[in-house]
Design a protein around this motif. Structure first.
Motif, short mmCIF file in Angstrom:
data_model
loop_
_atom_site.label_atom_id
_atom_site.label_comp_id
_atom_site.label_asym_id
_atom_site.label_seq_id
_atom_site.Cartn_x
_atom_site.Cartn_y
_atom_site.Cartn_z
N LYS A 146 55.43 -9.03 85.40
CA LYS A 146 54.44 -8.29 86.20
C LYS A 146 53.28 -7.81 85.33
CE LYS A 146 57.54 -6.85 89.92
NZ LYS A 146 58.38 -8.02 89.74
N ILE A 147 52.66 -8.77 84.69
CA ILE A 147 51.59 -8.42 83.75
C ILE A 147 50.35 -7.95 84.51
CG2 ILE A 147 50.04 -9.42 81.99
CD1 ILE A 147 52.45 -10.95 80.95
N GLY A 148 49.75 -6.87 84.01
CA GLY A 148 48.59 -6.29 84.69
C GLY A 148 47.27 -6.80 84.14
N CYS A 149 47.24 -7.05 82.82
CA CYS A 149 45.98 -7.50 82.20
C CYS A 149 46.23 -8.78 81.40
CB CYS A 149 45.43 -6.40 81.30
SG CYS A 149 44.05 -6.95 80.29
N LEU A 150 45.43 -9.78 81.70
CA LEU A 150 45.55 -11.06 80.97
C LEU A 150 44.42 -11.15 79.96
CD1 LEU A 150 46.11 -13.60 83.92
CD2 LEU A 150 47.82 -12.24 82.67
N TYR A 151 44.77 -11.21 78.69
CA TYR A 151 43.77 -11.47 77.65
C TYR A 151 43.69 -12.97 77.45
CZ TYR A 151 43.75 -6.51 76.55
OH TYR A 151 43.62 -5.15 76.61
N LEU A 152 42.52 -13.54 77.70
CA LEU A 152 42.40 -15.00 77.70
C LEU A 152 41.18 -15.44 76.91
CD1 LEU A 152 43.01 -15.50 81.54
CD2 LEU A 152 44.70 -15.75 79.73
N VAL A 153 41.06 -16.75 76.74
CA VAL A 153 39.82 -17.36 76.23
C VAL A 153 39.39 -18.38 77.29
CG1 VAL A 153 40.13 -17.00 73.75
CG2 VAL A 153 41.25 -18.95 74.84
N PRO A 154 38.09 -18.74 77.31
CA PRO A 154 37.60 -19.59 78.40
C PRO A 154 38.42 -20.86 78.69
CG PRO A 154 35.75 -18.69 77.19
CD PRO A 154 36.98 -18.27 76.45
N PRO A 155 38.91 -21.61 77.68
CA PRO A 155 39.64 -22.84 78.02
C PRO A 155 40.89 -22.60 78.88
CG PRO A 155 39.09 -22.83 75.69
CD PRO A 155 38.74 -21.47 76.22
N SER A 169 31.85 -29.26 75.35
CA SER A 169 33.04 -29.92 75.90
C SER A 169 33.49 -29.09 77.10
CB SER A 169 34.13 -29.93 74.83
OG SER A 169 35.41 -29.77 75.40
N ASP A 170 33.82 -29.80 78.20
CA ASP A 170 34.21 -29.08 79.42
C ASP A 170 35.40 -28.17 79.18
OD1 ASP A 170 32.30 -30.18 80.86
OD2 ASP A 170 33.54 -31.69 81.88
N ARG A 171 36.40 -28.72 78.51
CA ARG A 171 37.66 -28.00 78.37
C ARG A 171 37.69 -27.03 77.20
NH1 ARG A 171 42.42 -28.62 81.89
NH2 ARG A 171 41.57 -29.98 83.45
N GLU A 172 37.05 -27.46 76.09
CA GLU A 172 37.23 -26.68 74.86
C GLU A 172 36.01 -25.85 74.47
OE1 GLU A 172 40.09 -29.02 72.06
OE2 GLU A 172 39.00 -30.45 73.29
N GLY A 173 34.99 -25.88 75.31
CA GLY A 173 33.77 -25.15 75.00
C GLY A 173 32.84 -26.01 74.16
N GLU A 174 33.29 -26.23 72.91
CA GLU A 174 32.56 -27.10 72.00
C GLU A 174 33.58 -27.92 71.23
OE1 GLU A 174 28.86 -25.27 69.73
OE2 GLU A 174 30.58 -23.96 69.61
N VAL A 175 33.14 -29.06 70.71
CA VAL A 175 33.96 -29.83 69.77
C VAL A 175 33.06 -30.35 68.66
CG1 VAL A 175 35.85 -30.54 71.32
CG2 VAL A 175 33.73 -31.86 71.30
#
Ligand code: 4UU
Length: 579
Positions: free
Chosen positions: A304-313, A502-508
């Motif tokens: 039941k996680i309240g906050c997700l720390y993520l990166v764009p990919p 890159s669509d998925r990784e931001g940049e490559v």
């Protein structure tokens, strides 16, 4: 004309402590921390459910410090922190921060390495930092042994953190484990407290994290105890007012929540924001050792996680896999926080359409600013923006001509000053002097200030990167490092590496290569390019691989003074992609 946190951001509640180590600030209730006995377990393993309560963590830190002190001869008040550098090369575990805080308890430094590193990359960090020992984990043991052997760390000083069986692989005897240290420490006498005079917390390095900064190879960023304490206090102060409104009234947990501990804890974002801020606030950090889409979704649901720390990919993976995501009950989530690379407006809108109730937030920060400079708040949503400054930060936007920008929507380099701006680069006065100027950190990022069309609040937008850095999935790739490596390939006479979208990784990374005259005519460009790409794959971590391709050019464009004109190549590449 500098600018500051807006009026609605509260002032810091007290002066940033500058004579105590981080562990004391995070685990001691005297510093405004959520009462230990009532908070959530600071660290829970998302795979096994194993957890340590706050009181257990505090105790384990103390015992581990005693064990480390005995084994390594590191005493709290003897020598400097540079005599007590402890390396870490591991996937995320529920003990990772216990080790960092025990290191701080004895006045040492932790230098955490990226768990995706090859032996060669790890070797650079171990040698440069002067690490005296290395904590690793079973899946990375062989790489750790290889690297430490080359730099002269004896095998007897390689220690193991516990990882869940599912990811551990084969058991290996003969290496002391963190739990053994703690068991030994339990029987040892209490250590002396650190005796620091006023200001020592501001000058002593606590973490040495590696970043290439504006150019060149990865360098050790000296992050002081005060830097981390300051950023935790800044973020808590910044977030508290609206965070309280996210929690249901009457909730006994006093607006604490479970947060996702998936991002790598060796990187400044997870290290400071997820782990330090989370535990200080009384949140429960649910640790995941690696990204696997289904276990990621399952973990959010189970805990039941309240906050997700993520990166764009990761956000892109979610928006592109709606059907899979829909199978899970993610109703516990109230907010997500993203950073380390820009989150596109369209992606943010996509995610919002999937989860209309989620507060989608973006933060901007750097290793050198340890960590968060600015962030958005749920009450002032503006997609694409990196939000408002933390309390205690002063920022300027400066043009290449050195003039200060005073108008909206006018780009310039972002310069920031504040209590979390780090001490500089280890053993690199030149890079330190170039990047840390009159108390300001030159971020190397291009920013503009825009007014929110509805609220009228000022927002910082990061619009481009002026420095050489490439960000792949939010992770750093230093062009200079790849270029130096490519030059060791017999077919490469000269080269330049840039980031391409890159669509998925931001940049490559993409390499432009001037072929060496020794390349035979019978060798096709395709074969040579493949061979060059493989040369990177054999020696560098996966996020550094040349996924943007290898293109042959006749000459590397350089200015009359010999500086590579990366921007020219980047612009050309952008044009090519547009047409
Ligand atoms: C556009 O990536 C980081 C730190 C990330 C972070 C920190 C606190 C994210 C959210 C948060 O709250 O550190 P480094 O040192 O690996 O990389 C720093 C660089 C920046 O200079 C910038 O170029 O990463 C880029 N960057 C961003 N770019 C970081 N965040 C953003 C962002 N938008 N939101």
């Amino acid at each position: 004309m500098p600018f500051y946190a807006p009026d609605w951001v509260p002032k810091l509640p007290f002066d940033v402590p500058d004579s105590i180590p981080i562990n004391q600030f995070i685990l001691d209730e005297n510093f405004g921390r959520h009462p230990l006995g009532y908070s959530r377990a600071p660290f829970t393993c998302g795979l096994t459910g194993k957890e340590y309560s706050a009181l257990e963590v505090k105790e384990r830190v103390e015992f581990l410090a005693r064990g480390l002190s005995k084994e390594l001869g590191f005493l709290p008040n003897q020598g400097t922190e540079w005599d007590k550098v402890i390396g870490l090369f591991s996937i995320n575990t529920i003990d990772t921060l216990t080790l960092a805080w025990a290191t701080h308890r004895i006045g040492g430094i932790q230098t955490p390495a990226n768990a995706a590193y090859t032996a060669q990359e790890l070797e650079h960090q171990l040698r440069d930092s002067g690490a005296k020992c290395l904590f690793t984990c079973l899946p990375l043991l062989d790489l750790a042994l290889q690297a430490s052997k080359t730099v002269g760390i004896p095998e007897s000083r390689i220690y193991l953190l516990n990882v869940p069986e599912a990811v551990a692989g084969e058991k290996r005897d003969g290496y002391k484990t963190l739990d053994q240290f703690i068991a030994e420490g339990q029987k040892l006498a209490k250590l002396e407290e650190l005796k620091w005079s006023k200001g020592e917390g501001a000058s002593r390095t606590a973490f040495l994290c590696y970043s290439s900064g504006t150019s060149g190879l990865p360098k050790g960023v000296m992050i002081s105890h005060k830097n981390v304490i300051a950023n935790v206090l800044q973020m808590r102060t910044f977030e508290d007012p609206w965070r309280k409104t996210l929690i249901e009234p009457g909730n006994q947990s006093d607006y604490t929540e479970n947060v996702l501990g998936l991002l790598p804890l060796n990187h400044i974002y997870a290290l400071v924001v997820i782990a330090h801020l989370g535990v200080y606030r009384g949140d429960g950090v649910i640790i995941l050792p690696k990204f696997e889409f289904k276990s990621f979704l399952e973990t959010i649901q189970t805990y039941k996680i309240g906050c997700l720390y993520l990166v764009p990919p990761i956000i892109i993976t979610m928006t592109k896999s709606r059907d899979v995501v829909k199978k899970y009950d993610l109703s516990s989530v109230k907010s997500i926080f993203t950073g380390a690379a820009p989150l596109g407006e369209e992606t943010a809108e996509d995610l919002q359409s999937m989860f209309p109730n989620w507060a989608i937030r973006q933060g901007y920060g750097m290793t050198e600013s340890a960590t968060v400079v600015c962030s958005t708040v749920p009450t002032d949503v503006y997609f694409g923006s990196s939000g408002s400054l933390m309390p205690g930060i002063e920022a300027r936007i400066v043009t290449p001509e050195g003039e200060e920008v005073t108008k909206y929507d006018t780009p310039g380099e972002l310069w920031v000053k504040g209590p979390a701006v780090t001490l500089g680069y280890l053993n690199n006065p030149k890079a330190t002097k170039e990047t840390f100027v009159d108390g300001y950190l030159r971020t190397g990022d291009e920013a503009v200030v825009r007014k929110h069309p509805k609220s009228g609040h000022e927002h910082i937008f990061i619009v481009d990167r002026l420095k050489e850095l490439i960000k792949v999935k939010g992770l750093q790739v230093a062009p200079a490092e790849l270029e130096a490596h490519l030059l060791t390939h017999p077919s490469v006479n000269d080269c330049v590496v840039i980031g391409v979208p890159s669509d998925r990784e931001g940049e490559v990374p993409k390499a432009f290569v001037v072929k060496s005259p020794s390349v035979g005519l019978e060798e096709s460009d395709k074969m040579v390019a493949r061979d060059i790409a493989r040369h990177v794959e054999q020696h560098k971590a996966k996020h550094k691989w040349l996924k943007g391709g290898v293109e042959f050019i006749d000459v590397v464009p350089k200015s009359p003074s010999g500086k590579i004109l990366r921007r020219l190549l980047r612009d050309k590449e952008k044009e090519k992609r547009r047409s």
